[in-house]
Design a protein around this motif. Structure first.
Motif, PDB file in Angstrom:
ATOM      1  N   LYS A   7       0.719  -1.271   0.018  1.00  0.00           N
ATOM      2  CA  LYS A   7       0.080   0.060   0.087  1.00  0.00           C
ATOM      3  C   LYS A   7       0.844   1.211  -0.011  1.00  0.00           C
ATOM      4  CE  LYS A   7      -3.790  -2.139   2.362  1.00  0.00           C
ATOM      5  NZ  LYS A   7      -4.816  -2.028   3.876  1.00  0.00           N
ATOM      6  N   SER A   8       2.107   0.867   0.098  1.00  0.00           N
ATOM      7  CA  SER A   8       3.011   2.212   0.125  1.00  0.00           C
ATOM      8  C   SER A   8       4.376   1.845   0.131  1.00  0.00           C
ATOM      9  CB  SER A   8       2.901   2.898   1.745  1.00  0.00           C
ATOM     10  OG  SER A   8       3.172   2.102   2.870  1.00  0.00           O
ATOM     11  N   GLU A   9       5.312   2.955   0.223  1.00  0.00           N
ATOM     12  CA  GLU A   9       6.771   2.526  -0.127  1.00  0.00           C
ATOM     13  C   GLU A   9       7.465   2.150   1.311  1.00  0.00           C
ATOM     14  OE1 GLU A   9       8.610   2.278  -2.927  1.00  0.00           O
ATOM     15  OE2 GLU A   9       6.574   2.332  -3.836  1.00  0.00           O
ATOM     16  N   GLY A  10       6.448   1.894   2.322  1.00  0.00           N
ATOM     17  CA  GLY A  10       7.091   1.488   3.545  1.00  0.00           C
ATOM     18  C   GLY A  10       7.054   0.107   3.730  1.00  0.00           C
ATOM     19  N   GLY A  11       7.602  -0.420   4.802  1.00  0.00           N
ATOM     20  CA  GLY A  11       7.833  -1.910   4.943  1.00  0.00           C
ATOM     21  C   GLY A  11       6.758  -2.564   5.778  1.00  0.00           C
ATOM     22  N   THR A  12       6.721  -3.876   5.533  1.00  0.00           N
ATOM     23  CA  THR A  12       5.551  -4.792   6.334  1.00  0.00           C
ATOM     24  C   THR A  12       6.444  -5.945   7.044  1.00  0.00           C
ATOM     25  OG1 THR A  12       3.996  -3.899   4.933  1.00  0.00           O
ATOM     26  CG2 THR A  12       3.503  -6.007   6.138  1.00  0.00           C
ATOM     27  N   VAL A  13       5.998  -6.345   7.979  1.00  0.00           N
ATOM     28  CA  VAL A  13       6.404  -7.435   8.560  1.00  0.00           C
ATOM     29  C   VAL A  13       5.305  -8.456   8.771  1.00  0.00           C
ATOM     30  CG1 VAL A  13       7.524  -8.821  10.824  1.00  0.00           C
ATOM     31  CG2 VAL A  13       8.337  -6.362   9.856  1.00  0.00           C
ATOM     32  N   VAL A  14       5.078  -9.724   8.208  1.00  0.00           N
ATOM     33  CA  VAL A  14       4.090 -10.510   8.463  1.00  0.00           C
ATOM     34  C   VAL A  14       4.303 -11.801   9.164  1.00  0.00           C
ATOM     35  CG1 VAL A  14       2.192 -11.732   7.250  1.00  0.00           C
ATOM     36  CG2 VAL A  14       2.734  -9.467   6.774  1.00  0.00           C
ATOM     37  N   ALA A  15       3.736 -12.287  10.128  1.00  0.00           N
ATOM     38  CA  ALA A  15       3.912 -13.617  10.799  1.00  0.00           C
ATOM     39  C   ALA A  15       2.677 -14.464  10.573  1.00  0.00           C
ATOM     40  CB  ALA A  15       4.190 -13.606  12.369  1.00  0.00           C
ATOM     41  N   ARG A  16       2.936 -15.711  10.126  1.00  0.00           N
ATOM     42  CA  ARG A  16       1.713 -16.757   9.802  1.00  0.00           C
ATOM     43  C   ARG A  16       1.695 -17.933  10.704  1.00  0.00           C
ATOM     44  NH1 ARG A  16       0.715 -14.776   4.534  1.00  0.00           N
ATOM     45  NH2 ARG A  16       2.472 -13.461   3.837  1.00  0.00           N
ATOM     46  N   ASN A  17       0.769 -18.605  10.678  1.00  0.00           N
ATOM     47  CA  ASN A  17       0.554 -19.959  11.169  1.00  0.00           C
ATOM     48  C   ASN A  17       1.385 -20.965  10.206  1.00  0.00           C
ATOM     49  OD1 ASN A  17      -1.248 -20.605   9.050  1.00  0.00           O
ATOM     50  ND2 ASN A  17      -2.888 -20.138  10.425  1.00  0.00           N
ATOM     51  N   PRO A  18       1.016 -22.397  10.833  1.00  0.00           N
ATOM     52  CA  PRO A  18       1.997 -23.221  10.099  1.00  0.00           C
ATOM     53  C   PRO A  18       1.482 -23.673   8.595  1.00  0.00           C
ATOM     54  CG  PRO A  18       1.906 -23.983  12.280  1.00  0.00           C
ATOM     55  CD  PRO A  18       0.872 -22.740  12.188  1.00  0.00           C
ATOM     56  N   ASP A  19       0.175 -23.009   8.283  1.00  0.00           N
ATOM     57  CA  ASP A  19      -0.351 -23.393   7.279  1.00  0.00           C
ATOM     58  C   ASP A  19      -0.082 -22.158   6.064  1.00  0.00           C
ATOM     59  OD1 ASP A  19      -1.640 -25.847   7.838  1.00  0.00           O
ATOM     60  OD2 ASP A  19      -3.367 -24.800   8.814  1.00  0.00           O
ATOM     61  N   GLY A  20       0.543 -21.184   6.675  1.00  0.00           N
ATOM     62  CA  GLY A  20       0.838 -19.917   5.936  1.00  0.00           C
ATOM     63  C   GLY A  20      -0.247 -18.983   5.835  1.00  0.00           C
ATOM     64  N   ASP A  21      -1.104 -18.814   6.845  1.00  0.00           N
ATOM     65  CA  ASP A  21      -1.902 -17.979   6.934  1.00  0.00           C
ATOM     66  C   ASP A  21      -1.646 -16.757   7.780  1.00  0.00           C
ATOM     67  OD1 ASP A  21      -3.980 -19.295   5.246  1.00  0.00           O
ATOM     68  OD2 ASP A  21      -4.271 -20.438   7.005  1.00  0.00           O
ATOM     69  N   GLY A  22      -1.602 -15.537   7.692  1.00  0.00           N
ATOM     70  CA  GLY A  22      -1.199 -14.434   8.198  1.00  0.00           C
ATOM     71  C   GLY A  22      -1.854 -14.497   9.653  1.00  0.00           C
ATOM     72  N   ILE A  23      -1.239 -14.015  10.558  1.00  0.00           N
ATOM     73  CA  ILE A  23      -1.905 -14.053  12.185  1.00  0.00           C
ATOM     74  C   ILE A  23      -1.476 -12.795  12.770  1.00  0.00           C
ATOM     75  CG2 ILE A  23      -2.069 -16.374  12.635  1.00  0.00           C
ATOM     76  CD1 ILE A  23       0.465 -16.423  14.209  1.00  0.00           C
ATOM     77  N   ALA A  45       0.455  -8.790  11.595  1.00  0.00           N
ATOM     78  CA  ALA A  45       1.201  -7.839  10.498  1.00  0.00           C
ATOM     79  C   ALA A  45       1.422  -6.323  11.161  1.00  0.00           C
ATOM     80  CB  ALA A  45       0.127  -7.699   9.342  1.00  0.00           C
ATOM     81  N   ALA A  46       2.513  -5.963  10.953  1.00  0.00           N
ATOM     82  CA  ALA A  46       2.917  -4.630  11.494  1.00  0.00           C
ATOM     83  C   ALA A  46       3.742  -3.924  10.252  1.00  0.00           C
ATOM     84  CB  ALA A  46       3.880  -4.784  12.666  1.00  0.00           C
ATOM     85  N   GLY A  47       3.514  -2.340  10.157  1.00  0.00           N
ATOM     86  CA  GLY A  47       4.399  -1.684   9.306  1.00  0.00           C
ATOM     87  C   GLY A  47       3.844  -0.325   9.219  1.00  0.00           C
ATOM     88  N   PHE A  48       4.159   0.423   7.828  1.00  0.00           N
ATOM     89  CA  PHE A  48       3.981   1.865   7.905  1.00  0.00           C
ATOM     90  C   PHE A  48       2.634   1.802   7.164  1.00  0.00           C
ATOM     91  CE2 PHE A  48       3.951   5.550   5.071  1.00  0.00           C
ATOM     92  CZ  PHE A  48       4.215   6.346   6.076  1.00  0.00           C
ATOM     93  N   ALA A  49       1.864   2.938   8.121  1.00  0.00           N
ATOM     94  CA  ALA A  49       0.521   3.005   7.717  1.00  0.00           C
ATOM     95  C   ALA A  49       0.491   4.537   6.949  1.00  0.00           C
ATOM     96  CB  ALA A  49      -0.557   3.007   8.788  1.00  0.00           C
ATOM     97  N   ALA A  50       0.356   4.571   5.613  1.00  0.00           N
ATOM     98  CA  ALA A  50       0.578   5.656   5.048  1.00  0.00           C
ATOM     99  C   ALA A  50      -0.750   6.878   5.550  1.00  0.00           C
ATOM    100  CB  ALA A  50       0.327   5.572   3.344  1.00  0.00           C
ATOM    101  N   GLU A  51      -1.695   6.329   5.616  1.00  0.00           N
ATOM    102  CA  GLU A  51      -2.944   7.324   6.084  1.00  0.00           C
ATOM    103  C   GLU A  51      -2.836   7.786   7.380  1.00  0.00           C
ATOM    104  OE1 GLU A  51      -4.663   2.994   6.769  1.00  0.00           O
ATOM    105  OE2 GLU A  51      -2.903   3.892   5.441  1.00  0.00           O
ATOM    106  N   TYR A  52      -1.864   7.467   8.244  1.00  0.00           N
ATOM    107  CA  TYR A  52      -1.702   7.840   9.531  1.00  0.00           C
ATOM    108  C   TYR A  52      -0.295   8.604   9.707  1.00  0.00           C
ATOM    109  CZ  TYR A  52      -5.658   4.654  10.786  1.00  0.00           C
ATOM    110  OH  TYR A  52      -6.623   3.922  10.666  1.00  0.00           O
ATOM    111  N   GLY A  53       0.590   8.103   8.724  1.00  0.00           N
ATOM    112  CA  GLY A  53       1.909   8.671   8.743  1.00  0.00           C
ATOM    113  C   GLY A  53       2.731   8.083   9.743  1.00  0.00           C
ATOM    114  N   GLY A  54       2.357   6.939  10.227  1.00  0.00           N
ATOM    115  CA  GLY A  54       3.004   6.305  11.366  1.00  0.00           C
ATOM    116  C   GLY A  54       2.883   4.671  11.165  1.00  0.00           C
TER     117      GLY A  54
END
Length: 337
Positions: free
Chosen positions: A283-299, A301-310
């Motif tokens: 969604k932006s030029e910022g970064g995202t970190v995602v952790a997933r369960n053993p099946d690969g589903d996301g549980i 997520a953290a990253g830059f939110a462009a709409e909040y500027g943080g």
């Protein structure tokens, strides 16, 4: 002694033989003159023929007819009785100096021929066959050797003890190959059933590094490293110009990858499912970190939110079947969703 010296000695022997023939011819001429004089002075006419003279004349006439021609087999020896030049009935020839043990041999097999100059402690051999030729050089006791082959297959082979180098241009090998004994050490070129690449091998003969074009990716570059028979990591270029790198766990399953196209680093579990991702946000030029369960589903997520500027972090709560997020610019400490 050089080969030219041996040839010169053999030639001198022929010259000596021709000199002996000439001397015999002169003796016969002298005998003929003396017989003619005796016939002229004989009161009773022509004397009775002497069979010894007739035999000598016949021998000289035979030598005159065969002058310059010697029938094989024959040999020429030195004053001491050592063979200097020898030819058998097949034309195979041997040249040797009056002193020393070096020799030159000329041989014929089928439609091929060979010339060998051999010293007491080693040798040199060159042979030309019906379909091509070979030049071979060999040191004392064959510890080192080299040969060049030019026929339906062309190549250069070098040997020093257990170390070998082959440069060839044929269907089995097109390139350079280095070996230790019977085991490969390195190669640059093709191998049977494989394309052009650089390949390095360990002392056991297992391939540990390879680099070359990847036909599955439009002949883009591929580099692979391994330990023994297992691939440990590889890096390749995609057809679109992006890069992809992957490392493997000890059991051979994928452990992590760098995906240039997605600008991402991915960790995999033993089942091959992605369990963690660090990447550029979609969604932006910022970064995202995602952790997933053993099946690969996301549980998580953290990253830059462009709409909040943080930053923003969200957790999927399975028991409540909802997502809870914390973020800057949001009311309170967080909002459950």
């Amino acid at each position: 002694m050089l080969a030219s010296d041996w040839f010169n000695q053999a030639n001198e022997s022929f010259v000596l033989l021709e000199g002996k023939v000439k001397n015999l011819e002169e003796e016969v001429d002298d005998l003929k003159n003396r017989v003619a004089q005796l016939e002229a002075a004989q009161p009773g006419g022509k004397p009775q023929p002497d069979p010894r003279i007739d035999n000598l004349i016949a021998r000289v006439e035979a030598l005159e007819k065969a002058k310059g021609t010697v029938s094989a087999p024959f040999k020429v020896v030195s004053a001491g009785g050592k063979t200097l030049f020898q030819v058998d009935s097949y034309g195979n020839s041997l040249f040797q100096g009056a002193t020393g043990d070096g020799l030159i041999h000329v041989g014929f097999v089928g439609n091929g021929a060979s010339v060998s100059a051999i010293s007491p402690d080693g040798g040199f051999a060159a042979s030309i066959g019906e379909s091509g030729g070979m030049l071979q050089v060999q040191s004392a006791e064959a510890k080192t050797s080299a040969y060049v082959l030019a026929s339906d297959k062309a190549g250069l082979h070098l040997t020093s003890g257990e170390k070998h180098a082959d440069l060839a241009a044929d269907e089995d090998l097109f390139g350079l190959k280095l070996s230790r004994g019977e085991k490969p050490a390195a190669s640059f070129g093709t191998l049977p059933g494989k394309g052009v690449a650089l390949r390095l091998f360990n002392e056991a003969g297992d391939q540990v590094v390879s680099a070359g074009p990847n036909p599955a990716k439009g002949d883009a570059g591929l580099v692979s490293v391994g330990a023994g028979s297992k691939t440990a990591a590889w890096i390749l270029a995609e057809a679109d110009g992006s890069g992809l790198a992957q490392v493997f766990a000890a059991d051979g399953t994928g452990a992590a990858a760098l995906v240039g196209k997605e600008r991402a680093a991915v960790a995999y579990n033993q089942a091959g499912n992605p369990v963690a991702t660090i990447s550029k946000s979609g969604k932006s030029e910022g970064g995202t970190v995602v952790a997933r369960n053993p099946d690969g589903d996301g549980i998580f997520a953290a990253g830059f939110a462009a709409e909040y500027g943080g930053g923003e972090a969200c957790v999927w709560r399975a028991k409540r079947s909802n997502t809870f997020c914390l973020g800057l610019g949001m009311p309170g400490m967080g909002v459950g969703k």
